[in-house]
Design an enzyme around this catalytic site. Sequence first.
Site, short mmCIF file in Angstrom:
data_model
loop_
_atom_site.label_atom_id
_atom_site.label_comp_id
_atom_site.label_asym_id
_atom_site.label_seq_id
_atom_site.Cartn_x
_atom_site.Cartn_y
_atom_site.Cartn_z
N GLU A 1 0.81 -1.22 0.00
CA GLU A 1 0.00 0.00 0.00
C GLU A 1 0.84 1.27 0.00
OE1 GLU A 1 -0.48 -2.61 1.95
OE2 GLU A 1 -2.61 -3.23 1.85
N PHE B 1 -11.27 -7.53 13.85
CA PHE B 1 -10.20 -7.96 12.96
C PHE B 1 -9.91 -6.86 11.94
CE2 PHE B 1 -8.93 -10.08 8.94
CZ PHE B 1 -7.66 -10.48 9.35
N GLN B 2 -8.65 -6.52 11.81
CA GLN B 2 -8.17 -5.47 10.90
C GLN B 2 -8.85 -4.12 11.17
OE1 GLN B 2 -8.09 -6.99 6.78
NE2 GLN B 2 -6.01 -7.71 7.17
N LYS C 1 -17.46 -0.83 6.09
CA LYS C 1 -17.95 -1.82 5.12
C LYS C 1 -19.48 -1.79 4.99
CE LYS C 1 -17.00 -6.54 3.68
NZ LYS C 1 -16.29 -7.78 4.02
N MET D 1 24.50 8.92 3.03
CA MET D 1 24.35 10.22 3.69
C MET D 1 24.54 10.08 5.20
SD MET D 1 23.96 13.36 3.04
CE MET D 1 22.98 13.99 1.68
#
Lengths: 91, 556
Positions: free
Chosen positions: B55, B117-118, B167, B469
């Site tokens: 993502e 969940f999630q 959802k 760096m």
Amino acid sequence: MKHTLKLSVNTAEGAILRIIGLVERRGFSLVRIDAASAGDDGQLDMELDVVSPERSIDVLMRQLEKLFDVATVLLLQSDTYQLEIKESRAC
Amino acid sequence: MRPELRTSMNGAHLVIAALEAEGVDTVFGYPGGAIMPVYDALYHSSLEHILVRHEQGAALAADGYARATGKVGVCISTSGPGGTNLVTGIANAFADSVPMVAITGQVATPLMGTDAFQEVDIYGITMPVVKHSFLLRDVADIPRVMREAFRIAAEGRPGPVLIDLPKDVATAQTDLHPLLAGPQQASRAPEPAAASRAAEMIRLAEKPVLYAGGGIVIAKAVDTFRRYAEMSGIPVVTTLKGLGAVPTQHGQCLGMLGMHGTRAANEAVQNCDLLICVGARFDDRATGNLDGFAPHAKVIHMDADPSEIGKLRTADVALLGDLNKSLATLPAAAGIEAWQAQCERDKVKGAWRYDAPGDGVYAPAMLRQLSEEADDNLLLTCDVGQHQMWVAQHCQISSPERHLTSGGLGTMGFGLPAAIGAQLGNPDACVVCITGDGSIMMNVQELATINRYRLPVKIVLLDNSCLGMVRQWQDLFFDGRQSEVDLSDNPDFVQVAESFGVPAFRVERRDEVGDAIKTLLNSDGPVLAHVRIDPAANVWPLVPPGKSNSTMMEEA
């Protein structure tokens, strides 16, 4: 300096968190919060006392005005105030 | 009857229809549980969905797409880890004022707050790094929220807007239609009194400098800025994101200012009596120690964002509003010939040298040659680190939207997904991603996306087998204690690229550079050049942290 700000806020989920988060993230300490519904028009009246030894209250007010949930920001008063604030510095 | 307006339409269909109504044609994302209704609605839509492999790649590709096209970039993820993986990309867009709409799935509203969940509070997590955000609890709000999100993302100073979509809201039936995009908010002109004061300051100035930032390209004011710069004759310094505001090879361009800026740019700013800040924000990497920055200068600050005025440096005059309108009020400077000559002398004196000894690849020379041999169709994306500064210093950059770099957040892993977004938004451009061996591994999985869509992205991987760096700073400022910077056990990057279906080759000696550049620029498809460079090479000059820009360290 300690500054008293009066905000008119459009009631929206997370609006208060957004305001408080911005104030602290921008280097001010919050020493007082009052908030109450302004009636049934979906507005919330907030008063904040915020303290910073060196940051500009004008800039903070403009940063608050940019929030989409904030309708108006007024500076009610500014007083001298002693508070130790540890500021982080960019490396 | 249009199929998307059928009676069986649900919230997810409405979200997709709203994206279409906003003129979106490309979205970047990754499906998962809570966002499945949206992916189902996507199935028959006109949108091209680019399936990334992480993502973060979706958010950064949407960012690159937005920078290259000026349109709003759109990314989509599921709830929980899908959302948290977007966060770096959202923060990147926030730091660089990039218009973006991020849509995250959320667990159904009755489950919210139950540690489902999630489930994660992505609305809360992203609050400090969004321009605004919405939690869509009611399907009836979708048309208004979608319209508002696109308006807010694009108007004024752009930024990312998050829409969290539970959802059950996505599956709720609705017969609503998307709102049509309304007229854009009229842009604001500066106050006439402020414009008059600014004009007077410019007429009186003997040593003026234009300090050009990323706001110029955001305001679509590149042409206006160039006309003013040429009409006024005022020397130009740029920020990292302002590079290309005038082409970097333009006679008036003194280069980038700041920590890794040119001596000519920093000296001009330190000696000027008037600093005209155009769409820049006095970032610490540009100013060095703020107290010592442009110590003799009055400041005219031009910006679209009122909250930038006086944030770090007090402005003597602020011109708030559309940079096109503000720039149009400014007069030519008068009697600055001696100053122009001094800036020109400093520029000649500090000109880059490319005669580094040895047979190894000298990265600054390779980057210079690459940008010289490519035409104006070159579109560079960068990762973060030494190579990013070498690109800024040495590449010819024809305009700011052709140099995509993570300026504010400094996101390692930006370059590859940004190149994907830039190539999809600008299919005819010659997109070249300059990356390092540290940075590429942050989003190396997106090689699979390049392969899947056969994007002709060219990748130049400058490999010094370390985090260059950080190693440079440890050598200079931490007494040489090289702590956790060794990457000498890197994988074989040629094999890695080839295993993803991206042809690759190695460049190990200076005499191979010319052919390598030809191969890169003449390849029809994607290609990766794995370039070995000196692990001890540093970026010079350097203003040490906390010091004024007058204190520039050079190679010993």
